[in-house]
Scaffold this motif. Structure first.
Motif, PDB file in Angstrom:
ATOM      1  N   PRO A   1       0.747  -1.141   0.086  1.00 40.38           N
ATOM      2  CA  PRO A   1      -0.012   0.081   0.047  1.00 40.38           C
ATOM      3  C   PRO A   1       0.907   1.233   0.111  1.00 40.38           C
ATOM      4  CG  PRO A   1      -0.682  -1.477   1.694  1.00 40.38           C
ATOM      5  CD  PRO A   1       0.396  -2.060   1.211  1.00 40.38           C
ATOM      6  N   THR A   2       2.054   1.287   0.842  1.00 41.22           N
ATOM      7  CA  THR A   2       2.988   2.221   0.754  1.00 41.22           C
ATOM      8  C   THR A   2       3.225   2.779  -0.675  1.00 41.22           C
ATOM      9  OG1 THR A   2       3.444   2.186   2.979  1.00 41.22           O
ATOM     10  CG2 THR A   2       5.231   3.223   1.529  1.00 41.22           C
ATOM     11  N   ILE A   3       3.896   1.838  -1.483  1.00 46.69           N
ATOM     12  CA  ILE A   3       4.347   2.047  -2.817  1.00 46.69           C
ATOM     13  C   ILE A   3       3.172   2.336  -3.745  1.00 46.69           C
ATOM     14  CG2 ILE A   3       5.198   0.674  -4.781  1.00 46.69           C
ATOM     15  CD1 ILE A   3       6.692  -0.929  -2.667  1.00 46.69           C
TER      16      ILE A   3
ATOM     17  N   THR B   1      12.581  14.430  -6.028  1.00 48.13           N
ATOM     18  CA  THR B   1      13.639  13.601  -6.595  1.00 48.13           C
ATOM     19  C   THR B   1      13.677  12.319  -5.823  1.00 48.13           C
ATOM     20  OG1 THR B   1      14.790  15.975  -6.734  1.00 48.13           O
ATOM     21  CG2 THR B   1      16.051  13.737  -6.713  1.00 48.13           C
ATOM     22  N   CYS B   2      13.368  12.347  -4.375  1.00 44.93           N
ATOM     23  CA  CYS B   2      13.425  11.034  -3.512  1.00 44.93           C
ATOM     24  C   CYS B   2      12.231  10.116  -4.087  1.00 44.93           C
ATOM     25  CB  CYS B   2      13.218  11.487  -2.124  1.00 44.93           C
ATOM     26  SG  CYS B   2      14.589  12.030  -1.379  1.00 44.93           S
TER      27      CYS B   2
ATOM     28  N   ILE C   1      10.328   5.799   3.567  1.00 43.02           N
ATOM     29  CA  ILE C   1      10.896   4.716   2.869  1.00 43.02           C
ATOM     30  C   ILE C   1      11.658   5.482   1.813  1.00 43.02           C
ATOM     31  CG2 ILE C   1       9.296   3.101   3.380  1.00 43.02           C
ATOM     32  CD1 ILE C   1       8.369   3.353   0.250  1.00 43.02           C
ATOM     33  N   THR C   2      11.552   6.640   1.273  1.00 43.69           N
ATOM     34  CA  THR C   2      12.050   7.429   0.019  1.00 43.69           C
ATOM     35  C   THR C   2      13.456   8.001   0.623  1.00 43.69           C
ATOM     36  OG1 THR C   2      11.360   9.512   0.237  1.00 43.69           O
ATOM     37  CG2 THR C   2       9.897   7.900  -1.113  1.00 43.69           C
TER      38      THR C   2
ATOM     39  N   PHE D   1      13.108   6.524  -5.625  1.00 41.94           N
ATOM     40  CA  PHE D   1      12.820   5.116  -5.028  1.00 41.94           C
ATOM     41  C   PHE D   1      11.928   4.445  -5.893  1.00 41.94           C
ATOM     42  CE2 PHE D   1       9.731   2.645  -2.984  1.00 41.94           C
ATOM     43  CZ  PHE D   1      10.531   1.930  -1.742  1.00 41.94           C
ATOM     44  N   LEU D   2      11.218   5.073  -6.959  1.00 41.05           N
ATOM     45  CA  LEU D   2      10.436   4.280  -7.928  1.00 41.05           C
ATOM     46  C   LEU D   2      11.287   4.112  -9.249  1.00 41.05           C
ATOM     47  CD1 LEU D   2       6.951   6.069  -7.602  1.00 41.05           C
ATOM     48  CD2 LEU D   2       7.783   3.812  -6.706  1.00 41.05           C
TER      49      LEU D   2
END
Lengths: 213, 213
Positions: free
Chosen positions: B10-12, B73-74, B55-56, B78-79
């Motif tokens: 869910p976070t992603i 940017t973060c 998390i990023t 991350f993705l």
């Protein structure tokens, strides 16, 4: 509308996957299917499958499994897919057109009655069997048809305005494929469909794989 | 591929929603944005937003919030959306065509290089700027283009066969829009996109609303 009183979201989202497997078992003439078989097919834990299916009210038999025909009925009833949902598509672009032709939705009770677009080249035509009306006719046509649900695939900058027109016309549920967070009355059901979320998952998993190999 | 080592799903899936809000703040010239503002916009709890964004690797400043440019940017990094993902679309029907024209994916690093279809009327043409090749040319073209990712929108009955061809051609990630559970090597990333899951959520929420009123 808050999601209070809702069964767990992941559980509800898995039900269509279960349904598909159980329908295949039905086609193959099977009378029973075990939670373990379903779990293996979907790479889930059997306990998860049994817990998920319990919300539909189905009762399995120890060592035999779930009665296939009854399980199909229970999932359909739980999802209200045994009833028709009358829908309109607002924005008859390529995504809207794709959804008009999507058999899976038809099979699950969705009846797309009409589409709306602002492009004069589309108005008066039929796309995938669905008649396309002018955007200005939404209020009149949606009321006349008694549509419950609108599938919103308009450009993001007009999404809010169009959504307000829809609710004025008596639409109480919006499946929102636009990239816009709609601000509507609390009693309007808005379900946001965000392809970017799937792409985010895919990207992170591709990254993990690259890091592993 | 199991989802081990993955941040919470869910976070992603929420990260693209955060990204959109933060990008809007950037356009408006804001230098900082608080977790509380983001949370209000998305009807989430502020603690959830802060936990997700952590998390990023972004670090917020007490009482000021997150630096907007750096947060963008973060999330991108991350993705892996700061890098290009070379992709092909397999099945140039209305859904495939819709995805070829979907700007959101382009903005997020996806480069759709080619499409494949078995319909002679489509082969050799260009859809939304993407050239369409014959299905038989997948192996040759995907290798030549060095495609990483395939967006699979073929009919369900050929999905498995086509997916196997794709992996033989060096594709290691499949965004699966077909209604078929693919059985492939463990090291192939398969992300299933199931519109029926969204429809299931919508239906249950419509049912709850009907029961409440």
């Amino acid at each position: 509308m808050k999601t209070k009183k809702l069964a767990s979201v992941p559980t509800i989202k898995r039900l269509p996957l279960y349904l598909q497997i159980v329908e295949n078992a039905h086609k193959e003439g099977k009378e029973f299917i075990s939670g373990t078989i379903i779990a293996e097919e979907l790479e889930l834990e059997p306990i998860q499958v049994r817990k998920d299916l319990a919300i539909t009210g189905i009762v399995g038999r120890p060592r035999i499994g779930f009665p296939v025909a009854q399980l199909i009925t229970c999932i359909h009833e739980f999802l209200l897919w045994d009833k028709e949902h009358s829908a309109i598509v607002v924005g008859a672009g390529s995504l809207g057109s794709a959804l008009m032709g999507y058999d899976e939705l038809k099979k699950r009770g969705m009846r797309i009655q009409a589409a709306f677009d602002s492009d004069p080249a589309k108005i008066g035509r039929t796309i995938n069997g669905v008649p396309v009306f002018a955007m200005n006719d939404i209020a009149q046509e949606a009321s006349r048809l008694g549509s419950e649900l609108a599938i919103l695939t308009v450009p993001p900058d007009v999404a809010q305005t169009v959504a307000e027109q829809l609710t004025s016309a008596g639409i109480y549920a919006i499946w929102n494929f636009t990239n816009t967070k709609l601000k509507l009355d609390e009693d309007i059901v808005v379900q946001r469909e965000d392809l970017s979320s799937g792409y985010a998952m895919l990207s992170v998993r591709m990254k993990l794989r690259l890091n592993q190999t």
